[in-house]
Design a protein around this motif. Structure first.
Motif, PDB file in Angstrom:
ATOM      1  N   UNK A 227      40.838  15.532 -14.420  1.00  0.00           N
ATOM      2  CA  UNK A 227      39.865  16.022 -13.451  1.00  0.00           C
ATOM      3  C   UNK A 227      39.769  15.075 -12.264  1.00  0.00           C
ATOM      4  N   UNK A 228      39.256  15.598 -11.176  1.00  0.00           N
ATOM      5  CA  UNK A 228      39.012  14.808  -9.973  1.00  0.00           C
ATOM      6  C   UNK A 228      37.564  14.328 -10.025  1.00  0.00           C
ATOM      7  N   UNK A 229      37.377  13.027  -9.955  1.00  0.00           N
ATOM      8  CA  UNK A 229      36.031  12.450 -10.015  1.00  0.00           C
ATOM      9  C   UNK A 229      35.607  11.968  -8.628  1.00  0.00           C
ATOM     10  N   UNK A 230      34.429  12.411  -8.197  1.00  0.00           N
ATOM     11  CA  UNK A 230      33.848  11.883  -6.975  1.00  0.00           C
ATOM     12  C   UNK A 230      33.122  10.574  -7.283  1.00  0.00           C
ATOM     13  N   UNK A 231      32.648   9.898  -6.247  1.00  0.00           N
ATOM     14  CA  UNK A 231      31.887   8.670  -6.470  1.00  0.00           C
ATOM     15  C   UNK A 231      30.604   8.956  -7.229  1.00  0.00           C
ATOM     16  N   UNK A 232      29.972  10.112  -6.976  1.00  0.00           N
ATOM     17  CA  UNK A 232      28.763  10.463  -7.715  1.00  0.00           C
ATOM     18  C   UNK A 232      29.050  10.536  -9.216  1.00  0.00           C
ATOM     19  N   UNK A 233      30.166  11.124  -9.574  1.00  0.00           N
ATOM     20  CA  UNK A 233      30.507  11.232 -10.990  1.00  0.00           C
ATOM     21  C   UNK A 233      30.884   9.874 -11.566  1.00  0.00           C
ATOM     22  N   UNK A 234      31.546   9.051 -10.781  1.00  0.00           N
ATOM     23  CA  UNK A 234      31.912   7.714 -11.241  1.00  0.00           C
ATOM     24  C   UNK A 234      30.650   6.904 -11.551  1.00  0.00           C
ATOM     25  N   UNK A 235      29.663   6.967 -10.659  1.00  0.00           N
ATOM     26  CA  UNK A 235      28.416   6.242 -10.877  1.00  0.00           C
ATOM     27  C   UNK A 235      27.656   6.807 -12.070  1.00  0.00           C
ATOM     28  N   UNK A 236      27.685   8.120 -12.222  1.00  0.00           N
ATOM     29  CA  UNK A 236      27.028   8.751 -13.361  1.00  0.00           C
ATOM     30  C   UNK A 236      27.596   8.195 -14.667  1.00  0.00           C
ATOM     31  N   UNK A 237      28.926   8.023 -14.718  1.00  0.00           N
ATOM     32  CA  UNK A 237      29.553   7.514 -15.936  1.00  0.00           C
ATOM     33  C   UNK A 237      29.246   6.034 -16.145  1.00  0.00           C
ATOM     34  N   UNK A 238      29.082   5.294 -15.037  1.00  0.00           N
ATOM     35  CA  UNK A 238      28.674   3.887 -15.171  1.00  0.00           C
ATOM     36  C   UNK A 238      27.302   3.794 -15.825  1.00  0.00           C
ATOM     37  N   UNK A 239      26.386   4.665 -15.423  1.00  0.00           N
ATOM     38  CA  UNK A 239      25.061   4.671 -16.042  1.00  0.00           C
ATOM     39  C   UNK A 239      25.167   5.035 -17.523  1.00  0.00           C
ATOM     40  N   UNK A 240      26.075   5.938 -17.853  1.00  0.00           N
ATOM     41  CA  UNK A 240      26.275   6.294 -19.262  1.00  0.00           C
ATOM     42  C   UNK A 240      26.732   5.073 -20.053  1.00  0.00           C
ATOM     43  N   UNK A 241      27.660   4.317 -19.501  1.00  0.00           N
ATOM     44  CA  UNK A 241      28.166   3.147 -20.198  1.00  0.00           C
ATOM     45  C   UNK A 241      27.106   2.051 -20.325  1.00  0.00           C
ATOM     46  N   UNK A 242      26.167   2.026 -19.386  1.00  0.00           N
ATOM     47  CA  UNK A 242      25.065   1.072 -19.468  1.00  0.00           C
ATOM     48  C   UNK A 242      23.964   1.565 -20.419  1.00  0.00           C
ATOM     49  N   UNK A 243      24.113   2.795 -20.894  1.00  0.00           N
ATOM     50  CA  UNK A 243      23.113   3.447 -21.750  1.00  0.00           C
ATOM     51  C   UNK A 243      21.807   3.681 -20.999  1.00  0.00           C
ATOM     52  N   UNK A 244      21.924   3.884 -19.676  1.00  0.00           N
ATOM     53  CA  UNK A 244      20.780   4.255 -18.861  1.00  0.00           C
ATOM     54  C   UNK A 244      20.679   5.777 -18.812  1.00  0.00           C
ATOM     55  N   UNK A 245      19.508   6.321 -18.483  1.00  0.00           N
ATOM     56  CA  UNK A 245      19.419   7.763 -18.198  1.00  0.00           C
ATOM     57  C   UNK A 245      20.288   8.103 -16.986  1.00  0.00           C
ATOM     58  N   UNK A 246      20.867   9.286 -16.978  1.00  0.00           N
ATOM     59  CA  UNK A 246      21.696   9.696 -15.844  1.00  0.00           C
ATOM     60  C   UNK A 246      20.847   9.783 -14.574  1.00  0.00           C
ATOM     61  N   UNK A 247      21.368   9.299 -13.454  1.00  0.00           N
ATOM     62  CA  UNK A 247      20.631   9.448 -12.192  1.00  0.00           C
ATOM     63  C   UNK A 247      20.716  10.886 -11.695  1.00  0.00           C
ATOM     64  N   UNK A 248      19.776  11.282 -10.871  1.00  0.00           N
ATOM     65  CA  UNK A 248      19.836  12.607 -10.259  1.00  0.00           C
ATOM     66  C   UNK A 248      21.016  12.697  -9.312  1.00  0.00           C
ATOM     67  N   UNK A 249      21.633  13.860  -9.236  1.00  0.00           N
ATOM     68  CA  UNK A 249      22.798  14.037  -8.365  1.00  0.00           C
ATOM     69  C   UNK A 249      22.387  13.831  -6.905  1.00  0.00           C
ATOM     70  N   UNK A 250      23.133  12.991  -6.211  1.00  0.00           N
ATOM     71  CA  UNK A 250      22.884  12.680  -4.798  1.00  0.00           C
ATOM     72  C   UNK A 250      21.502  12.051  -4.592  1.00  0.00           C
ATOM     73  N   UNK A 251      21.012  11.333  -5.600  1.00  0.00           N
ATOM     74  CA  UNK A 251      19.715  10.672  -5.500  1.00  0.00           C
ATOM     75  C   UNK A 251      19.849   9.408  -4.660  1.00  0.00           C
ATOM     76  N   UNK A 252      18.699   8.870  -4.228  1.00  0.00           N
ATOM     77  CA  UNK A 252      18.717   7.702  -3.357  1.00  0.00           C
ATOM     78  C   UNK A 252      19.413   6.503  -4.005  1.00  0.00           C
ATOM     79  N   UNK A 253      19.257   6.336  -5.320  1.00  0.00           N
ATOM     80  CA  UNK A 253      19.844   5.152  -5.951  1.00  0.00           C
ATOM     81  C   UNK A 253      21.369   5.206  -5.937  1.00  0.00           C
ATOM     82  N   UNK A 254      21.948   6.393  -6.125  1.00  0.00           N
ATOM     83  CA  UNK A 254      23.406   6.486  -6.086  1.00  0.00           C
ATOM     84  C   UNK A 254      23.918   6.305  -4.660  1.00  0.00           C
ATOM     85  N   UNK A 255      23.191   6.850  -3.698  1.00  0.00           N
ATOM     86  CA  UNK A 255      23.588   6.671  -2.298  1.00  0.00           C
ATOM     87  C   UNK A 255      23.463   5.205  -1.906  1.00  0.00           C
ATOM     88  N   UNK A 256      22.389   4.554  -2.343  1.00  0.00           N
ATOM     89  CA  UNK A 256      22.185   3.139  -2.020  1.00  0.00           C
ATOM     90  C   UNK A 256      23.297   2.274  -2.615  1.00  0.00           C
TER      91      UNK A 256
END
Length: 277
Positions: A227-256
């Motif tokens: 699959x093709x992963x965007x930066x949003x999806x890459x960050x989402x998977x980083x949060x998964x690996x940290x065992x954090x809750x998934x961030x909202x799509x295009x939320x301020x924290x992912x943009x920041x």
């Protein structure tokens, strides 16, 4: 049918390349002429020949020009920061401040704005779609094509507007924030040089890690998932690996976080969409 044939071909090519990698590393070890890092670099170069992301790029270009949505309009008047319809060079200057939304936006959040205003496609519905399905597939294809139009250019995110500076500071805080059951932060993996997980190098994202590395390599085609992963999806998977809750799509924290990584990568050559394991 095409997808299944394509994946089979990719798997076969990957198997052959992995075998070649084994020979490369073995030869390097025996002769003392190549380091493990050199062998891995050769392996990635072989995989990059015929990057499947090209198929996503073609689809993304078609989607950009195709009238869609309730308004039956294309995205050709979408302003990605360099003026309506200007694509080349836009990717290496995102995220950035947009006066019409009064927000700092990355590529995905900006595309949501354009899809809603120009085509009448509800941004909320796109954001709720699972990665790799529905309108998210369109988003991934658009990201592949738009980033490819800036391939070879150098990262140059603006920091003139106060909100761009504020988002950089927010991204820096998010990068170092530790929490969750593993007590991880982004900096745990990407806060110093010379780290690796198995055969995967972990770039130091506090500074410019080099051409085509880190922020300058995404979006990317993931061989492991097909699959093709965007930066949003890459960050989402980083949060998964940290065992954090998934961030909202295009939320301020992912943009920041994108602002933080992108500004730090200033001067790095973009190779997106790249190829990853």
């Amino acid at each position: 049918m095409q997808a299944s044939v394509f994946k089979t071909g990719t798997a076969a090519a990957l198997g052959a390349t992995l075998a070649a990698l084994g020979l490369t590393l073995a030869a390097g070890s025996a002769q003392g002429q190549k380091s493990t890092a050199d062998g891995i670099a050769e392996y990635r170069a072989m995989l990059a020949d015929g990057n499947p992301a090209e198929l996503f790029e073609a689809r993304g270009e078609a989607l950009w020009k195709e009238p869609r949505g309730p308004k039956n309009a294309s995205l050709e008047r979408c302003d990605l920061g360099l003026g309506p319809g200007v694509v080349k060079g836009a990717w290496v200057q995102l995220p950035r401040w947009f006066p019409d939304t009064k927000r700092v936006q990355d590529l995905e959040s900006r595309l949501l704005t354009c899809m809603e205003t120009l085509q009448g496609i509800a941004a909320e519905e796109v954001a709720k779609s699972p990665f790799g399905k529905g309108e998210q597939k369109s988003m991934e294809a658009l990201a592949a094509w738009i980033s490819a139009e800036s391939r070879g250019l150098r990262m140059n995110l603006p920091q003139a507007h106060p909100e761009e500076k504020r988002m950089y500071a927010l991204g820096e805080k998010a990068f170092y924030f530790r929490g969750g059951p593993m007590d991880f932060s982004c900096a745990t993996c990407h806060g110093e040089s010379g780290k690796r997980i198995r055969l995967q190098d972990l770039p130091d994202l506090r500074t410019n890690p080099g051409d085509g590395i880190g922020f300058a390599a995404w979006p990317a085609y993931r061989v492991s998932s097909g699959e093709l992963w965007t930066m949003q999806r890459r960050l989402n998977d980083c949060y998964r690996q940290q065992r954090f809750p998934y961030p909202g799509y295009a939320s301020d924290v992912t943009i920041a976080l994108g602002v933080f990584m992108g500004v730090n990568a200033k001067g790095a050559e973009s190779i997106a969409p790249s190829l990853k394991r």
